[in-house]
Scaffold this active site. Structure first.
Site, PDB file in Angstrom:
ATOM      1  N   HIS A 232       0.809  -1.216   0.000  1.00 61.85           N
ATOM      2  CA  HIS A 232       0.000   0.000   0.000  1.00 61.85           C
ATOM      3  C   HIS A 232       0.843   1.268   0.000  1.00 61.85           C
ATOM      4  O   HIS A 232       0.521   2.187  -0.754  1.00 61.85           O
ATOM      5  CB  HIS A 232      -1.049   0.042   1.105  1.00 61.85           C
ATOM      6  CG  HIS A 232      -2.123   1.031   0.741  1.00 61.85           C
ATOM      7  ND1 HIS A 232      -3.129   0.755  -0.146  1.00 61.85           N
ATOM      8  CD2 HIS A 232      -2.288   2.326   1.051  1.00 61.85           C
ATOM      9  CE1 HIS A 232      -3.873   1.813  -0.346  1.00 61.85           C
ATOM     10  NE2 HIS A 232      -3.382   2.795   0.369  1.00 61.85           N
ATOM     11  N   TYR A 236       1.354   5.412  -2.292  1.00 63.67           N
ATOM     12  CA  TYR A 236       1.681   6.799  -1.960  1.00 63.67           C
ATOM     13  C   TYR A 236       2.970   7.233  -2.630  1.00 63.67           C
ATOM     14  O   TYR A 236       3.181   8.420  -2.872  1.00 63.67           O
ATOM     15  CB  TYR A 236       1.719   6.984  -0.434  1.00 63.67           C
ATOM     16  CG  TYR A 236       0.342   6.730   0.114  1.00 63.67           C
ATOM     17  CD1 TYR A 236      -0.667   7.647  -0.119  1.00 63.67           C
ATOM     18  CD2 TYR A 236       0.023   5.543   0.736  1.00 63.67           C
ATOM     19  CE1 TYR A 236      -1.959   7.396   0.278  1.00 63.67           C
ATOM     20  CE2 TYR A 236      -1.261   5.279   1.149  1.00 63.67           C
ATOM     21  CZ  TYR A 236      -2.255   6.208   0.913  1.00 63.67           C
ATOM     22  OH  TYR A 236      -3.523   5.938   1.287  1.00 63.67           O
ATOM     23  N   HIS A 383     -11.087   0.814  -9.107  1.00 60.77           N
ATOM     24  CA  HIS A 383     -10.594   1.825  -8.172  1.00 60.77           C
ATOM     25  C   HIS A 383      -9.174   2.264  -8.516  1.00 60.77           C
ATOM     26  O   HIS A 383      -8.892   3.451  -8.627  1.00 60.77           O
ATOM     27  CB  HIS A 383     -10.649   1.265  -6.745  1.00 60.77           C
ATOM     28  CG  HIS A 383      -9.771   1.976  -5.770  1.00 60.77           C
ATOM     29  ND1 HIS A 383     -10.081   3.218  -5.268  1.00 60.77           N
ATOM     30  CD2 HIS A 383      -8.577   1.647  -5.235  1.00 60.77           C
ATOM     31  CE1 HIS A 383      -9.117   3.607  -4.453  1.00 60.77           C
ATOM     32  NE2 HIS A 383      -8.185   2.675  -4.416  1.00 60.77           N
ATOM     33  N   PHE A 384      -8.253   1.293  -8.703  1.00 63.44           N
ATOM     34  CA  PHE A 384      -6.866   1.763  -8.844  1.00 63.44           C
ATOM     35  C   PHE A 384      -6.554   2.273 -10.251  1.00 63.44           C
ATOM     36  O   PHE A 384      -5.532   2.918 -10.447  1.00 63.44           O
ATOM     37  CB  PHE A 384      -5.836   0.767  -8.295  1.00 63.44           C
ATOM     38  CG  PHE A 384      -5.690  -0.547  -9.015  1.00 63.44           C
ATOM     39  CD1 PHE A 384      -5.206  -0.599 -10.306  1.00 63.44           C
ATOM     40  CD2 PHE A 384      -5.983  -1.736  -8.357  1.00 63.44           C
ATOM     41  CE1 PHE A 384      -5.031  -1.807 -10.943  1.00 63.44           C
ATOM     42  CE2 PHE A 384      -5.814  -2.948  -8.999  1.00 63.44           C
ATOM     43  CZ  PHE A 384      -5.340  -2.989 -10.297  1.00 63.44           C
ATOM     44  N   HIS A 385      -7.456   2.046 -11.207  1.00 61.85           N
ATOM     45  CA  HIS A 385      -7.253   2.739 -12.478  1.00 61.85           C
ATOM     46  C   HIS A 385      -7.616   4.224 -12.338  1.00 61.85           C
ATOM     47  O   HIS A 385      -7.175   5.044 -13.142  1.00 61.85           O
ATOM     48  CB  HIS A 385      -8.036   2.076 -13.604  1.00 61.85           C
ATOM     49  CG  HIS A 385      -7.324   0.881 -14.178  1.00 61.85           C
ATOM     50  ND1 HIS A 385      -7.432  -0.380 -13.643  1.00 61.85           N
ATOM     51  CD2 HIS A 385      -6.440   0.765 -15.213  1.00 61.85           C
ATOM     52  CE1 HIS A 385      -6.663  -1.215 -14.329  1.00 61.85           C
ATOM     53  NE2 HIS A 385      -6.050  -0.549 -15.281  1.00 61.85           N
ATOM     54  N   ARG A 446     -11.823  -9.988 -10.279  1.00 62.57           N
ATOM     55  CA  ARG A 446     -10.731  -9.396 -11.032  1.00 62.57           C
ATOM     56  C   ARG A 446      -9.837 -10.527 -11.524  1.00 62.57           C
ATOM     57  O   ARG A 446     -10.083 -11.693 -11.224  1.00 62.57           O
ATOM     58  CB  ARG A 446      -9.944  -8.454 -10.131  1.00 62.57           C
ATOM     59  CG  ARG A 446      -9.235  -9.183  -9.022  1.00 62.57           C
ATOM     60  CD  ARG A 446      -8.665  -8.281  -7.962  1.00 62.57           C
ATOM     61  NE  ARG A 446      -7.459  -7.594  -8.412  1.00 62.57           N
ATOM     62  CZ  ARG A 446      -6.593  -6.991  -7.581  1.00 62.57           C
ATOM     63  NH1 ARG A 446      -6.799  -6.999  -6.287  1.00 62.57           N
ATOM     64  NH2 ARG A 446      -5.540  -6.371  -8.043  1.00 62.57           N
ATOM     65  N   ARG A 447      -8.787 -10.220 -12.261  1.00 59.32           N
ATOM     66  CA  ARG A 447      -7.728 -11.164 -12.609  1.00 59.32           C
ATOM     67  C   ARG A 447      -8.250 -12.467 -13.180  1.00 59.32           C
ATOM     68  O   ARG A 447      -7.924 -13.547 -12.702  1.00 59.32           O
ATOM     69  CB  ARG A 447      -6.900 -11.500 -11.366  1.00 59.32           C
ATOM     70  CG  ARG A 447      -6.292 -10.319 -10.710  1.00 59.32           C
ATOM     71  CD  ARG A 447      -5.432 -10.707  -9.547  1.00 59.32           C
ATOM     72  NE  ARG A 447      -4.266  -9.845  -9.481  1.00 59.32           N
ATOM     73  CZ  ARG A 447      -3.311  -9.956  -8.591  1.00 59.32           C
ATOM     74  NH1 ARG A 447      -3.363 -10.889  -7.688  1.00 59.32           N
ATOM     75  NH2 ARG A 447      -2.296  -9.137  -8.606  1.00 59.32           N
TER      76      ARG A 447
END
Lengths: 562, 190
Positions: A232, A236, A383-385, A446-447
């Site tokens: 995680h 950042y 979300h992470f896209h 996912r995946r």
């Protein structure tokens, strides 16, 4: 003076880092569109479903590790040289570059070996279909782990160049405050040093000897926990450079200046303290970890909202100030008077807007019990896209339109393409990501290469599954077009001849509230590092101790080829 | 340090929001009782699971009735199926009963997710995942491995069939009966 003329040696380093980043972006984007078309069933002719995972591994590693790390190295190199007004120690910076590049080549070759029929190299099948997370006991070729380790070690050495530059500057300027951009770079690097320890221990102490056959077993839960210790905070490491751009460059592009230098420093210190002790929030659904530690990680994660919410305020306030400086008025109508036709500006703003949406879906992920509904569904890549794939990637592309002319001395070419590119990316991401989020609510994982099963069918909660698939394919295709547009602009600019005067420069206006107003304690890196480590010991000490209590390698699993 | 008035208001609102989030989640786990997957399942040797010699119910995975309304389902996840769960051996449980799933892996890391429910856990070699649930509505629920586990990961699905209690008891009796018949037949052959 143009940056490249003032600091020619540093400019050459930045250019090299950017070129590797852009090549990785191009290949990663190609892999991305192959995936989007394959798993939605729109076009399945590129790869088999078994090879899909090789493509997915390449997409993740090239974009989330190689593109990001090289681009950030370039950006940081520029930011430190620009704000300290000196060339960077170039020997250290170059050795960092070459180590990272060697690691990249090793990792990339071992991934691509999977498509080339996994030939046996040095007694191991050359393949690495283990995805970006490489969970043991699935095994990749040792070159993959060695390559990943070299990329990280290279980035550590790059950080040494920034710190050395600061110490040299300090000798000449004993009483001055650390310039804001350098402060942000060093805070980010301290966070990066602390958080990459986890993955370094995982890879060097466990996975490399295990993949070489020197040790028989590794503990899958322990190595997984070490991965997420880093997994995680790495987010950042992607985000803080985007914040550096939004805080220090975006206000200038809007025609104004940063609202508050002290608050920007507070935000970065908060990231240093809170980034690492949150990794268990990726392990909410893991067995073998007491729920109390998951709760601690959850509270830390929620408090990480604070620096991002403060950033939302400061960035919007600074941009609004810029608009008003340019004569805009009204509660909201100042938004109209911003330079939306300048790609560096529009790209950063659209990236920030998308990040707000990504922040909200991130809250769902962080919510310990709501997370059960969406854990490991396609909601998560949705979300992470938004965060990595837009907040970081679109900011990186946008600021390249502003930075690359300064580090090459060449005017930006293909302006028309550049003006539209951020909007193409924004629309593509909006289409793809909203469909991914909704599909996740329907439970679609996912995946996976083929999200249909013999035993049952998914049903959409809002909209049909067919419509969501189509949107993911269309969005993925638009994103690929956006990446190609960006790369055409960059290639044309980098290959052009120098000539004419640049319309951009690296001067950063003074903030409205300057560093003199910020308490000196903010510059005390030793104190903040000590507190950060203490928080990590509280969050990670007892659960890690209980995991290793039964032996470092137990309960163990031998390697399983993929 | 100067902090602008607007910044102070924003900061206060942000902290309030964060504390509010934490409070709702704390209420969800303490008040409503949304339990977390934790270390209650204990540890197990993945190689023993693979060889079927753990000395536990994982050697013969299936649905075990613990008490009047409590069933424990032992599931072994392996490349690329759930046993039971995949293909023509769905996990069958009665509606309205308390069901505890105990899931472990015989090889790599898998996922165990019952679609559109809160049953969602990682399946990590060496660890036993324990989740409890009660299905009130009869019907067929999809079961998915949601963690990439190898080249045929996308074929690793299954289902949970929730049947009305009366029907479930009858089926159990039939199974028991046919088992008794088979045993009787074997004895007769001897």
């Amino acid at each position: 003076m143009v940056f490249v003329d003032s600091y020619p040696k540093t400019s050459k380093i930045v250019r090299s880092e950017f070129i590797v980043a852009f090549v990785a972006l191009g290949i990663g984007a190609l892999f991305g569109v192959v995936q989007a078309l394959h798993r939605t069933g729109v076009f399945r002719g590129f790869v088999s479903s078994a090879d899909y995972y090789t493509i997915l591994t390449g997409h993740g590693v090239l974009l989330a590790l190689v593109f990001t790390t090289f681009f950030i190295s370039g950006l940081f190199t520029w930011a430190v040289a620009n704000s300290l007004e000196r060339e960077l120690p170039h020997r250290i910076a170059w050795s960092a570059f070459w180590i990272m590049l060697t690691g990249t080549v090793l990792a990339a070759v071992s991934i691509i070996g999977g498509i080339a029929g996994s030939p046996s190299i040095l007694g191991h099948d050359l393949e690495a279909d283990v995805l970006f997370t490489f969970y043991a006991p699935m095994k990749a070729h040792p070159a993959f782990y060695i390559g990943a380790a070299l990329i990280i070690v290279g980035s550590w050495i790059g950080g040494a160049a920034y710190f050395k530059a600061l110490w040299e500057w300090r000798e000449d300027n004993p009483d001055e405050r650390i310039p804001l951009q350098t402060f942000m770079v060093l805070t980010t690097m301290l966070m990066w040093y602390i958080s990459t320890i986890g993955v370094a221990v995982e890879v060097v102490a466990f996975l490399i000897p295990w993949s070489l056959g020197l040790i028989q077993n590794v503990d899958p839960l322990l190595t997984r926990t070490l991965f997420w210790y880093f997994g995680h905070p790495v987010v950042y490491f992607w985000l803080m450079p985007a914040y550096l751009v939004w805080y220090t460059i975006l206000p200038k592009l809007a025609g104004g200046r940063l609202f508050s230098d002290p608050l920007a420093r507070v935000v970065f210190v908060a990231f240093l303290l809170l980034s690492t002790p949150v990794g268990f929030h990726h392990q909410y659904t893991d067995p073998g970890i007491p729920s109390g530690y998951k709760f601690i990680a959850m509270t830390n994660t929620m408090f990480l909202l604070l620096p991002s919410l403060l950033t939302a305020f400061t960035v919007v306030a600074s941009v609004e100030h810029g608009a008003r400086q340019r004569g805009a008025s009204g509660y909201l109508s100042w938004l109209r008077d911003l330079p939306w036709d300048k790609p560096a500006f529009s790209g950063c703003m659209l990236a920030g807007l998308m990040f707000a949406a990504g922040g909200f879906s991130g809250m769902i992920n962080a919510g310990m019990n709501i997370n059960y509904l969406i854990h490991n569904t396609i909601w998560v890549p949705g979300h992470f896209h938004l965060t990595v794939g837009t907040a970081f990637a679109l900011t990186a592309m946008a600021i390249s339109y502003w930075l690359v002319p300064q580090i090459t001395g060449k005017k930006l070419r293909q302006r028309g393409l550049a003006v539209f590119q951020p909007y193409v990316w924004f629309v593509g991401m909006a289409v793809m990501s909203n469909a991914m989020h909704r599909a996740g609510l329907a439970g679609i994982p996912r995946r996976t290469a083929e999200p249909t099963y013999d035993e049952f069918a998914f049903e959409g909660v809002a909209g049909t599954v067919g419509e969501m698939r189509l949107q993911i394919a269309i969005g993925g295709f638009l994103l690929f077009v956006g990446a190609v547009m960006f790369l055409v602009v960059m290639a044309d600019t980098l290959l052009a001849r120098r000539g004419g005067t640049l319309s951009v420069n690296s001067n950063i206006p003074e903030p409205l509230s300057g560093p003199d107003h910020s308490p000196r304690i903010l510059d005390n890196y030793k104190l903040w590092t000590a507190i950060a480590l203490l928080l990590i010991v509280i969050a990670y000490g007892p659960p890690l101790a209980s995991m290793v209590a039964d032996g470092l390698l137990a309960p163990g699993s031998p390697p399983i080829p993929v | 340090m100067q902090v602008h008035r607007f910044e102070k208001v924003w900061l206060g609102a942000a902290i309030l929001l964060i504390v509010g989030f934490i409070a709702t989640i704390a209420y969800g786990s303490v008040g409503v009782g949304v339990g977390m997957v934790d270390d209650s399942g204990g540890q197990i040797s993945a190689q023993a699971v693979q060889n079927g010699n753990t000395g536990t119910q994982f050697d013969d995975p299936g649905v075990y009735q613990e008490s009047e309304d409590h069933y424990v389902v032992y599931v072994v996840a392996r490349q690329f199926q759930f046993v039971p769960g995949s293909g023509d051996t769905p996990i069958r449980v009665p509606a309205g009963a308390n069901v505890t799933f105990r899931v472990t892996s015989a090889d790599v890391t898998h996922g165990f997710s019952v679609v559109e429910t809160n049953i969602n856990t990682m399946v990590i070699p060496g660890q036993v995942s324990e989740v409890s649930a009660r299905f009130n509505e009869p019907g067929t629920y999809g079961l998915v491995c949601h963690e990439y586990c190898g080249a045929a990961h996308h074929t690793m699905g299954g289902s949970v069939e929730v049947v009305p209690p009366e029907e479930y008891d009858m089926q159990q009796e039939n199974i028991d009966q046919s088992a008794a018949d088979a045993q009787a037949g074997e004895e007769a052959d001897n």
